[in-house]
Each structure stands twice: as structure tokens, then as C-alpha cells.
Design a protein around this motif. Structure first.
Motif, PDB file in Angstrom:
ATOM      1  N   ASP A   1     -42.395 -50.733  36.578  1.00 34.74           N
ATOM      2  CA  ASP A   1     -42.980 -51.947  37.150  1.00 34.74           C
ATOM      3  C   ASP A   1     -42.132 -53.147  36.728  1.00 34.74           C
ATOM      4  OD1 ASP A   1     -44.427 -54.062  38.046  1.00 34.74           O
ATOM      5  OD2 ASP A   1     -46.218 -53.681  36.826  1.00 34.74           O
ATOM      6  N   PRO A   2     -41.188 -53.584  37.573  1.00 32.28           N
ATOM      7  CA  PRO A   2     -40.299 -54.702  37.209  1.00 32.28           C
ATOM      8  C   PRO A   2     -41.012 -56.040  37.048  1.00 32.28           C
ATOM      9  CG  PRO A   2     -39.404 -53.430  39.040  1.00 32.28           C
ATOM     10  CD  PRO A   2     -40.823 -53.004  38.864  1.00 32.28           C
TER      11      PRO A   2
ATOM     12  N   THR B   1     -44.612 -58.284  29.963  1.00 25.21           N
ATOM     13  CA  THR B   1     -45.257 -57.954  28.684  1.00 25.21           C
ATOM     14  C   THR B   1     -44.743 -56.629  28.136  1.00 25.21           C
ATOM     15  OG1 THR B   1     -47.258 -59.151  29.337  1.00 25.21           O
ATOM     16  CG2 THR B   1     -47.476 -57.548  27.540  1.00 25.21           C
ATOM     17  N   HIS B   2     -44.550 -55.660  29.011  1.00 20.07           N
ATOM     18  CA  HIS B   2     -44.033 -54.358  28.587  1.00 20.07           C
ATOM     19  C   HIS B   2     -42.617 -54.488  28.043  1.00 20.07           C
ATOM     20  CE1 HIS B   2     -43.088 -49.887  29.715  1.00 20.07           C
ATOM     21  NE2 HIS B   2     -43.186 -50.072  28.408  1.00 20.07           N
ATOM     22  N   LEU B   3     -41.791 -55.282  28.721  1.00 17.74           N
ATOM     23  CA  LEU B   3     -40.424 -55.478  28.251  1.00 17.74           C
ATOM     24  C   LEU B   3     -40.423 -56.153  26.884  1.00 17.74           C
ATOM     25  CD1 LEU B   3     -37.396 -55.231  28.883  1.00 17.74           C
ATOM     26  CD2 LEU B   3     -37.514 -57.506  29.929  1.00 17.74           C
ATOM     27  N   ARG B   4     -41.270 -57.164  26.703  1.00 22.78           N
ATOM     28  CA  ARG B   4     -41.359 -57.821  25.399  1.00 22.78           C
ATOM     29  C   ARG B   4     -41.801 -56.839  24.316  1.00 22.78           C
ATOM     30  NH1 ARG B   4     -44.728 -62.952  27.750  1.00 22.78           N
ATOM     31  NH2 ARG B   4     -42.970 -64.368  28.184  1.00 22.78           N
ATOM     32  N   HIS B   5     -42.728 -55.940  24.666  1.00 24.42           N
ATOM     33  CA  HIS B   5     -43.213 -54.949  23.696  1.00 24.42           C
ATOM     34  C   HIS B   5     -42.085 -54.005  23.268  1.00 24.42           C
ATOM     35  CE1 HIS B   5     -45.956 -52.239  21.684  1.00 24.42           C
ATOM     36  NE2 HIS B   5     -45.516 -51.225  22.425  1.00 24.42           N
ATOM     37  N   ILE B   6     -41.258 -53.592  24.247  1.00 24.80           N
ATOM     38  CA  ILE B   6     -40.122 -52.705  23.938  1.00 24.80           C
ATOM     39  C   ILE B   6     -39.176 -53.403  22.973  1.00 24.80           C
ATOM     40  CG2 ILE B   6     -38.066 -51.617  24.924  1.00 24.80           C
ATOM     41  CD1 ILE B   6     -39.726 -51.110  27.477  1.00 24.80           C
ATOM     42  N   ILE B   7     -38.882 -54.674  23.246  1.00 23.55           N
ATOM     43  CA  ILE B   7     -37.966 -55.434  22.394  1.00 23.55           C
ATOM     44  C   ILE B   7     -38.554 -55.585  20.993  1.00 23.55           C
ATOM     45  CG2 ILE B   7     -36.899 -57.705  22.044  1.00 23.55           C
ATOM     46  CD1 ILE B   7     -36.822 -57.933  25.129  1.00 23.55           C
ATOM     47  N   LYS B   8     -39.847 -55.865  20.903  1.00 20.93           N
ATOM     48  CA  LYS B   8     -40.513 -56.056  19.608  1.00 20.93           C
ATOM     49  C   LYS B   8     -40.435 -54.792  18.745  1.00 20.93           C
ATOM     50  CE  LYS B   8     -42.955 -58.878  17.020  1.00 20.93           C
ATOM     51  NZ  LYS B   8     -42.400 -60.175  16.551  1.00 20.93           N
ATOM     52  N   LEU B   9     -40.560 -53.636  19.387  1.00 26.29           N
ATOM     53  CA  LEU B   9     -40.502 -52.374  18.653  1.00 26.29           C
ATOM     54  C   LEU B   9     -39.135 -52.125  18.052  1.00 26.29           C
ATOM     55  CD1 LEU B   9     -42.524 -49.973  21.011  1.00 26.29           C
ATOM     56  CD2 LEU B   9     -43.248 -50.915  18.806  1.00 26.29           C
TER      57      LEU B   9
ATOM     58  N   SER C   1     -31.430 -57.045  33.647  1.00 25.75           N
ATOM     59  CA  SER C   1     -31.060 -55.681  34.036  1.00 25.75           C
ATOM     60  C   SER C   1     -32.111 -54.685  33.575  1.00 25.75           C
ATOM     61  CB  SER C   1     -29.698 -55.309  33.430  1.00 25.75           C
ATOM     62  OG  SER C   1     -28.677 -56.123  33.951  1.00 25.75           O
ATOM     63  N   MET C   2     -32.603 -54.852  32.353  1.00 19.62           N
ATOM     64  CA  MET C   2     -33.551 -53.887  31.787  1.00 19.62           C
ATOM     65  C   MET C   2     -34.908 -53.918  32.481  1.00 19.62           C
ATOM     66  SD  MET C   2     -31.973 -52.095  29.566  1.00 19.62           S
ATOM     67  CE  MET C   2     -30.554 -52.267  30.672  1.00 19.62           C
ATOM     68  N   ILE C   3     -35.372 -55.109  32.873  1.00 25.78           N
ATOM     69  CA  ILE C   3     -36.686 -55.174  33.517  1.00 25.78           C
ATOM     70  C   ILE C   3     -36.679 -54.460  34.859  1.00 25.78           C
ATOM     71  CG2 ILE C   3     -36.475 -57.347  34.843  1.00 25.78           C
ATOM     72  CD1 ILE C   3     -39.297 -58.061  33.720  1.00 25.78           C
ATOM     73  N   HIS C   4     -35.492 -54.414  35.505  1.00 23.77           N
ATOM     74  CA  HIS C   4     -35.388 -53.683  36.767  1.00 23.77           C
ATOM     75  C   HIS C   4     -35.363 -52.173  36.564  1.00 23.77           C
ATOM     76  CE1 HIS C   4     -35.004 -56.707  39.942  1.00 23.77           C
ATOM     77  NE2 HIS C   4     -34.448 -57.477  39.024  1.00 23.77           N
TER      78      HIS C   4
ATOM     79  N   ALA D   1     -38.022 -62.993  27.495  1.00 19.18           N
ATOM     80  CA  ALA D   1     -38.271 -61.671  26.921  1.00 19.18           C
ATOM     81  C   ALA D   1     -37.772 -61.572  25.484  1.00 19.18           C
ATOM     82  CB  ALA D   1     -37.618 -60.595  27.785  1.00 19.18           C
ATOM     83  N   CYS D   2     -36.507 -61.914  25.250  1.00 23.98           N
ATOM     84  CA  CYS D   2     -35.912 -61.741  23.913  1.00 23.98           C
ATOM     85  C   CYS D   2     -35.594 -63.061  23.217  1.00 23.98           C
ATOM     86  CB  CYS D   2     -34.653 -60.893  24.011  1.00 23.98           C
ATOM     87  SG  CYS D   2     -33.239 -61.744  24.767  1.00 23.98           S
ATOM     88  N   GLU D   3     -35.823 -64.192  23.909  1.00 30.76           N
ATOM     89  CA  GLU D   3     -35.589 -65.539  23.378  1.00 30.76           C
ATOM     90  C   GLU D   3     -34.106 -65.845  23.140  1.00 30.76           C
ATOM     91  OE1 GLU D   3     -38.087 -65.998  19.963  1.00 30.76           O
ATOM     92  OE2 GLU D   3     -39.932 -66.025  21.149  1.00 30.76           O
ATOM     93  N   PHE D   4     -33.241 -65.154  23.843  1.00 29.39           N
ATOM     94  CA  PHE D   4     -31.804 -65.426  23.744  1.00 29.39           C
ATOM     95  C   PHE D   4     -31.508 -66.800  24.338  1.00 29.39           C
ATOM     96  CE2 PHE D   4     -27.405 -65.323  25.233  1.00 29.39           C
ATOM     97  CZ  PHE D   4     -26.746 -64.812  24.126  1.00 29.39           C
TER      98      PHE D   4
END
Length: 302
Positions: free
Chosen positions: A287-288, A292-300, A280-283, A230-233
């Protein structure tokens, strides 16, 4: 760190003869000792540490537990690592154990058998170490203590005259957190509220099983690598050798959608590897499974 075990062992029986309200050791068990233990937990937004000397009066066996809020936010239910002190303070267990209150309230006289059955099932879903104990003895006739004995999944024992040093203790705690993560990953939660009578619920709880490979999480990580999808950490870049080969596996298909029985899974498409924060955030998403939605949130937020 060593105070976490030593002070209750040395002082609890003496303080137990004193008034419960306002007692300094009781307060330490509720606040100071959980705060010490919480420093070892990497994700304090997901985990919470709680301790208890009893409610309204001294308990035989005080405890300090680490709760994964994705599993349970109360020590009364679910499962979690917990320090359980023996009633005579001759030693303390670090136990991966089960909340007993809800089981006792529902199953009444069958509670011990249910906890033992669940413990066996949980053990089948994790990698057992040769040092892990399957049975514990708290030297108490208290009903909850006896249920904790039945609910033990695996444990380590520290006698009062041979308590672990800080390094040993932290190593064991991290080991049990790993088992906790593995069990959480492989466990199946059942929605028992729809269309089941009380008797059916009891039978369902006792006999329902979905067999899942306890080593799937390791296979997922080996195949997908150790960089958060998701965040490439990268834990290795941040923590060096301490973070090497560390990541969390996330099942993109909700357990509730799997139904009953055995299921073919695809390591490439059915799972994601995530850092602790993204897991934790995807849960928290509606829709866990929506990576793609989680990646979009991070990108914003970049």
C-alpha cells in the motif's frame, strides 16, 4: 563527462563501417557511457541508465537513456530523458522522449500520431523552459528515428561544433531529471486490461484525460517543507546549498483510486514530501499510501 557526447560524434560513422560484434565503441555505448551518466543520478536504486548502438547491427541514431523504474524499466515503453545522436553525427539532442516500440507494435500506422498527441499532453503537465525544443530532426529515414522525432516532449540541441562543457551538461541533465520527476508526478497511468476490447483500448488511450495541475508538486513542497516525512532527512544539512529546497512529492492516493474526471485534492492530507530513498521504498509497499507503515519500518531499524 564531455566524452559522453564527443566520442560518439567523432567516431561513430567510422566505427559504423566496421564489424558490429565486439566493436569497442558499441561496447562503450552499452556500458561505459551509461556508467558515466549514472554518476549524476542521485538515486541509483530507482534510476537505471542504458545505452544502445543497435541490436545485432548498427542503428542510425545511437542513444543513452535514464529510466525511472517507477515509470518504466525498458526503453521500449514509457517516457524518459535520452541522448539521441543525429544520424549524420552533426549534433545530439537531450530529449524528454517516449519509448516507441510498444506504441509501434500496438498502433501500427497510427503510431506517429499517437506519439505526437501524447507529447502534447505531457508538455501540458510540466513547466516549459524557453530553451526547450518541441521538435527534433534526427536526419534519418529509419522508422524508429522518425518515431522518436514524433515522441519528443521537450529537448535541448548540442551541435557537434559547440558541445556543452561539463558544468553546462550536468545543469541540463539535472533540469531534465526535474522535468521527468514533475511529469511522473502529474502523469496518469491507465489500467487498460479490464473490460476493454482492442478498439476501446485504442480510443481510451487517445482520448482519456485526467486534468491535474502541473504545479501541484511545487505547492506541496512549499506547504509541507523540505524535510522527509518518513525518515526526517534534510537535504540542506547533508548537501548545503546544493540540497536547498529539494524534496520529492508523493501522492498518497493511488492514481487507480481516483477514477475518471476532475478531483478535489487536499495538499495537507493527500500528499507527503519524501527523500529520494523513502520515495522509492514507499512504492515497494503493498500500500504505497501507508506512510505510517514506512515510518514504522524505519523506526525498527534505528
Amino acid at each position: 563527462m564531455e566524452r559522453l557526447l564527443r566520442e560518439p560524434i567523432e567516431n561513430y560513422l567510422t566505427q559504423k563501417r566496421q564489424a558490429f560484434a565486439g566493436n569497442p565503441l558499441a561496447d562503450q555505448l552499452r556500458h561505459e557511457f551509461p556508467e558515466i551518466l549514472s554518476r549524476i543520478v542521485s538515486d541509483q536504486t530507482r534510476y537505471k541508465v542504458v545505452g544502445s548502438p543497435g541490436k545485432g547491427n548498427w542503428t542510425d541514431c545511437p542513444w543513452i537513456a535514464i529510466l525511472d523504474t517507477l515509470v518504466t524499466d525498458t526503453a521500449q515503453s514509457g517516457y524518459y530523458p535520452v541522448f539521441l545522436f543525429k544520424a549524420d553525427m552533426s549534433g545530439v539532442y537531450l530529449s524528454l522522449n517516449q519509448g516507441v516500440t510498444e506504441v509501434k507494435d500496438y498502433y501500427k500506422r497510427e503510431a506517429r500520431n499517437v506519439l505526437k498527441l501524447r507529447a502534447e499532453d505531457y508538455r501540458a503537465k510540466i513547466d516549459i523552459d524557453t530553451n526547450d525544443l518541441f521538435e527534433i530532426s534526427l536526419n534519418s529515414t529509419n522508422s524508429n528515428a522518425r518515431l522518436y522525432e514524433a515522441g519528443n516532449i521537450v529537448a535541448r540541441y548540442y551541435p557537434a561544433d559547440n558541445l556543452p562543457n561539463e558544468t553546462e551538461l550536468i545543469t541540463d541533465i539535472l533540469h531534465f531529471l526535474h522535468l521527468y520527476e514533475e511529469l511522473n508526478f502529474n502523469d496518469t497511468h491507465i489500467d487498460e486490461n479490464e473490460g476493454l476490447t482492442a478498439i476501446e483500448k485504442k480510443q481510451y488511450r487517445l482520448h482519456f484525460r485526467i486534468e491535474r495541475n502541473s504545479r501541484i508538486s511545487k505547492k506541496v513542497k512549499k506547504y509541507k517543507g523540505y524535510i522527509c516525512e518518513a525518515c526526517e532527512f534534510d537535504f540542506t544539512i547533508k548537501y548545503g546549498d546544493l540540497g536547498r529546497n529539494f524534496i520529492e512529492a508523493h501522492h498518497l492516493t493511488p492514481i487507480s483510486d481516483l477514477g475518471v474526471g476532475q478531483h478535489q485534492i487536499n495538499i495537507q492530507t493527500d500528499f507527503a514530501v519524501l527523500c529520494s530513498n523513502c520515495h522509492s521504498m514507499i512504492h515497494r509497499l503493498d500500500d504505497p499510501s501507508n506512510l505510517t507503515h514506512l515510518r514504522h519500518i524505519i523506526k525498527l531499524r534505528e
